[in-house]
Motif scaffolding. Sequence first.
Motif, PDB file in Angstrom:
ATOM      1  N   MET A 268       0.832  -1.207   0.000  1.00 23.46           N
ATOM      2  CA  MET A 268       0.000   0.000   0.000  1.00 23.46           C
ATOM      3  C   MET A 268       0.866   1.255   0.000  1.00 23.46           C
ATOM      4  N   ASP A 269       1.913   1.232   0.802  1.00 20.49           N
ATOM      5  CA  ASP A 269       2.812   2.384   0.856  1.00 20.49           C
ATOM      6  C   ASP A 269       3.442   2.628  -0.521  1.00 20.49           C
ATOM      7  N   ASP A 270       3.876   1.551  -1.177  1.00 24.31           N
ATOM      8  CA  ASP A 270       4.474   1.682  -2.508  1.00 24.31           C
ATOM      9  C   ASP A 270       3.464   2.215  -3.533  1.00 24.31           C
ATOM     10  N   ALA A 271       2.179   1.885  -3.323  1.00 23.63           N
ATOM     11  CA  ALA A 271       1.140   2.324  -4.249  1.00 23.63           C
ATOM     12  C   ALA A 271       0.660   3.744  -3.969  1.00 23.63           C
ATOM     13  N   GLY A 272       1.239   4.363  -2.932  1.00 20.38           N
ATOM     14  CA  GLY A 272       0.867   5.733  -2.612  1.00 20.38           C
ATOM     15  C   GLY A 272      -0.380   5.885  -1.776  1.00 20.38           C
ATOM     16  N   VAL A 273      -0.843   4.796  -1.152  1.00 22.32           N
ATOM     17  CA  VAL A 273      -2.024   4.868  -0.295  1.00 22.32           C
ATOM     18  C   VAL A 273      -1.659   5.553   1.017  1.00 22.32           C
ATOM     19  N   GLY A 274      -2.451   6.529   1.432  1.00 18.60           N
ATOM     20  CA  GLY A 274      -2.272   7.118   2.751  1.00 18.60           C
ATOM     21  C   GLY A 274      -2.811   6.159   3.802  1.00 18.60           C
ATOM     22  N   ILE A 275      -2.061   5.910   4.855  1.00 18.62           N
ATOM     23  CA  ILE A 275      -2.442   4.910   5.856  1.00 18.62           C
ATOM     24  C   ILE A 275      -2.472   5.561   7.231  1.00 18.62           C
ATOM     25  N   GLU A 276      -3.601   5.423   7.927  1.00 17.68           N
ATOM     26  CA  GLU A 276      -3.729   5.930   9.284  1.00 17.68           C
ATOM     27  C   GLU A 276      -4.373   4.861  10.154  1.00 17.68           C
ATOM     28  N   THR A 277      -3.689   4.433  11.202  1.00 16.25           N
ATOM     29  CA  THR A 277      -4.240   3.445  12.121  1.00 16.25           C
ATOM     30  C   THR A 277      -4.407   4.067  13.497  1.00 16.25           C
ATOM     31  N   GLY A 278      -5.319   3.497  14.270  1.00 15.16           N
ATOM     32  CA  GLY A 278      -5.580   4.015  15.610  1.00 15.16           C
ATOM     33  C   GLY A 278      -6.567   5.163  15.622  1.00 15.16           C
ATOM     34  N   ASN A 279      -7.231   5.400  14.482  1.00 18.48           N
ATOM     35  CA  ASN A 279      -8.139   6.534  14.367  1.00 18.48           C
ATOM     36  C   ASN A 279      -9.529   6.060  13.944  1.00 18.48           C
ATOM     37  N   PRO A 280     -10.497   5.998  14.867  1.00 22.50           N
ATOM     38  CA  PRO A 280     -11.831   5.510  14.513  1.00 22.50           C
ATOM     39  C   PRO A 280     -12.671   6.564  13.813  1.00 22.50           C
ATOM     40  N   VAL A 281     -13.561   6.110  12.946  1.00 24.26           N
ATOM     41  CA  VAL A 281     -14.586   6.983  12.369  1.00 24.26           C
ATOM     42  C   VAL A 281     -15.720   7.088  13.391  1.00 24.26           C
ATOM     43  N   VAL A 282     -16.046   8.301  13.792  1.00 29.13           N
ATOM     44  CA  VAL A 282     -17.027   8.498  14.867  1.00 29.13           C
ATOM     45  C   VAL A 282     -18.312   9.164  14.397  1.00 29.13           C
ATOM     46  N   ASP A 283     -18.336   9.647  13.162  1.00 25.17           N
ATOM     47  CA  ASP A 283     -19.559  10.275  12.663  1.00 25.17           C
ATOM     48  C   ASP A 283     -19.555  10.263  11.143  1.00 25.17           C
ATOM     49  N   VAL A 284     -20.742  10.334  10.556  1.00 22.45           N
ATOM     50  CA  VAL A 284     -20.909  10.307   9.114  1.00 22.45           C
ATOM     51  C   VAL A 284     -21.904  11.394   8.716  1.00 22.45           C
ATOM     52  N   THR A 285     -21.607  12.124   7.641  1.00 22.27           N
ATOM     53  CA  THR A 285     -22.511  13.129   7.098  1.00 22.27           C
ATOM     54  C   THR A 285     -22.940  12.695   5.705  1.00 22.27           C
ATOM     55  N   THR A 286     -24.247  12.758   5.430  1.00 21.34           N
ATOM     56  CA  THR A 286     -24.771  12.372   4.116  1.00 21.34           C
ATOM     57  C   THR A 286     -25.758  13.435   3.633  1.00 21.34           C
ATOM     58  N   ASP A 287     -26.068  13.373   2.332  1.00 22.77           N
ATOM     59  CA  ASP A 287     -27.126  14.225   1.804  1.00 22.77           C
ATOM     60  C   ASP A 287     -28.368  13.405   1.480  1.00 22.77           C
ATOM     61  N   GLY A 288     -28.429  12.213   2.039  1.00 21.23           N
ATOM     62  CA  GLY A 288     -29.548  11.307   1.800  1.00 21.23           C
ATOM     63  C   GLY A 288     -29.246  10.263   0.762  1.00 21.23           C
ATOM     64  N   GLU A 289     -28.525  10.635  -0.295  1.00 19.54           N
ATOM     65  CA  GLU A 289     -28.193   9.685  -1.360  1.00 19.54           C
ATOM     66  C   GLU A 289     -26.711   9.351  -1.414  1.00 19.54           C
ATOM     67  N   ARG A 290     -25.881  10.263  -0.923  1.00 23.00           N
ATOM     68  CA  ARG A 290     -24.440  10.063  -0.972  1.00 23.00           C
ATOM     69  C   ARG A 290     -23.822  10.392   0.380  1.00 23.00           C
ATOM     70  N   VAL A 291     -22.726   9.714   0.674  1.00 23.85           N
ATOM     71  CA  VAL A 291     -21.906  10.088   1.830  1.00 23.85           C
ATOM     72  C   VAL A 291     -21.076  11.297   1.422  1.00 23.85           C
ATOM     73  N   THR A 292     -21.136  12.350   2.204  1.00 28.84           N
ATOM     74  CA  THR A 292     -20.381  13.558   1.863  1.00 28.84           C
ATOM     75  C   THR A 292     -19.132  13.721   2.704  1.00 28.84           C
ATOM     76  N   GLU A 293     -19.129  13.118   3.904  1.00 32.26           N
ATOM     77  CA  GLU A 293     -17.993  13.334   4.808  1.00 32.26           C
ATOM     78  C   GLU A 293     -18.066  12.345   5.961  1.00 32.26           C
ATOM     79  N   VAL A 294     -16.918  11.969   6.485  1.00 31.74           N
ATOM     80  CA  VAL A 294     -16.871  11.218   7.737  1.00 31.74           C
ATOM     81  C   VAL A 294     -15.981  11.970   8.715  1.00 31.74           C
ATOM     82  N   THR A 295     -16.230  11.763   9.982  1.00 32.35           N
ATOM     83  CA  THR A 295     -15.422  12.400  11.016  1.00 32.35           C
ATOM     84  C   THR A 295     -14.559  11.352  11.688  1.00 32.35           C
ATOM     85  N   VAL A 296     -13.269  11.594  11.731  1.00 35.56           N
ATOM     86  CA  VAL A 296     -12.300  10.671  12.315  1.00 35.56           C
ATOM     87  C   VAL A 296     -11.744  11.295  13.591  1.00 35.56           C
ATOM     88  N   GLU A 297     -11.678  10.488  14.640  1.00 34.12           N
ATOM     89  CA  GLU A 297     -11.122  10.975  15.899  1.00 34.12           C
ATOM     90  C   GLU A 297      -9.617  10.746  15.913  1.00 34.12           C
TER      91      GLU A 297
END
Length: 421
Positions: A268-297
């Motif tokens: 993944m690192d070689d492929a340029g993927v950004g990697i973050e561990t230890g950080n949970p997703v705690v909230d999600v924002t949508t417009d009803g049809e699409r996910v627009t944003e997530v909140t990470v702690e």
Amino acid sequence: MAIEDDVLVVGGGLAGVTAALAAADTGVRVRLVSHKESTLRQASGVVDALGALDGTLVSDPYEAVERLSDGHPYRTLGADALRSGFDLFDGTVTGYEGSHTDANALVPTHGGTVKPTARYPESVAPGLASDDRPMLLVGFETLPDFDAPRAAAHLERVGVPFAVHGVTLDFPGNLRADAAVTRYADLLDEAVPVDGGRVDARTALVERVKSHLSGAERVGFPALLGHEAHDEVRAELSQRLGADAFEVPMGPPSLPGTRLADQLYAAMDDAGVGIETGNPVVDVTTDGERVTEVTVERTHTAVPYAAEQYVLATGGLVGKGIASNRESVRERVFDCHVPHPADRYDWSVEGAYGDHAFARFGVRIDADGRPLDASEDVEYENLRAAGGVVGGADVAAEKSASGVSLATGFTAGRLAGEEVS
């Protein structure tokens, strides 16, 4: 302001990593966020596809897909998704065997059973049950998880085509009973002096084992034959014993699983993927049809992340991507619908190995890997699911957990990347 990427993968197990690599292969920007360290480090290191169906061992997992029930992710996505997932795995990971055939291999386990599996480390290969050479299994006093004499007796009872016996020895170095498996591996990696400095750990191990060979042409050890230098350790033991040394897959914590995780995260690192561990997703924002944003702690700070496409790969009931109480079952992050019987007494049946409904709990997906709501409409246009969070498969009974992760992860990642590009 939100941190922006093209594809955001939530979850760091085999499914999440596969999705991230498949998405990155389409040329888009990918980020993977994971609450905890990858579950790969707890896995045995062997990679299954479909090992059993209705209690009978499966020879060819691709052929058996058509015999699965409707709603199984393999039926939903097709056998080609499974094959594509394994193609990605084979092109990413070195030191594994099994890609030369569609047939499962039979790998002896630490419990004395045989596990049908599609890919297995080279360190495991000399122990395959299809090999008729006589075998010695070696356990250690301070590792009660592997009772070698009992495992050998069990293999004999299931009718393997070779003579097998087991022995329990003292491991060189006087390790404590609660020593981490990495301590065993380190002693062999570094050839540490033991036995009062008389010999190194590798020599001491050879001396302890040699008198118990009794004609064995291969010797199975718990999966601890080195970490950084495991190929060198195994080759030296084989040469000095005059018998092929191999590793028996163990339960967690697992060195083969750690070795596999290290390779995949490096890819993944070689492929340029950004990697973050230890950080949970705690909230999600949508417009009803699409996910627009997530909140990470992150270190007690709420940080918004935005992407065009999202992949949910947080695991099932065991991985805690699916939660339940006495009334209901739910998916934790995006609150996707999880089909389940209304009466909780219908979630299970009598008998530990019965056809339990809870074993198949998870979100249901369409042919593009998108979770479906209670009306079988797509939950969110830009959300796909992969791995244990996907329902419809009893992966423990089927011996299909890795294959489901690869098939769903490849599909989710590839289609998410293509939606962007």
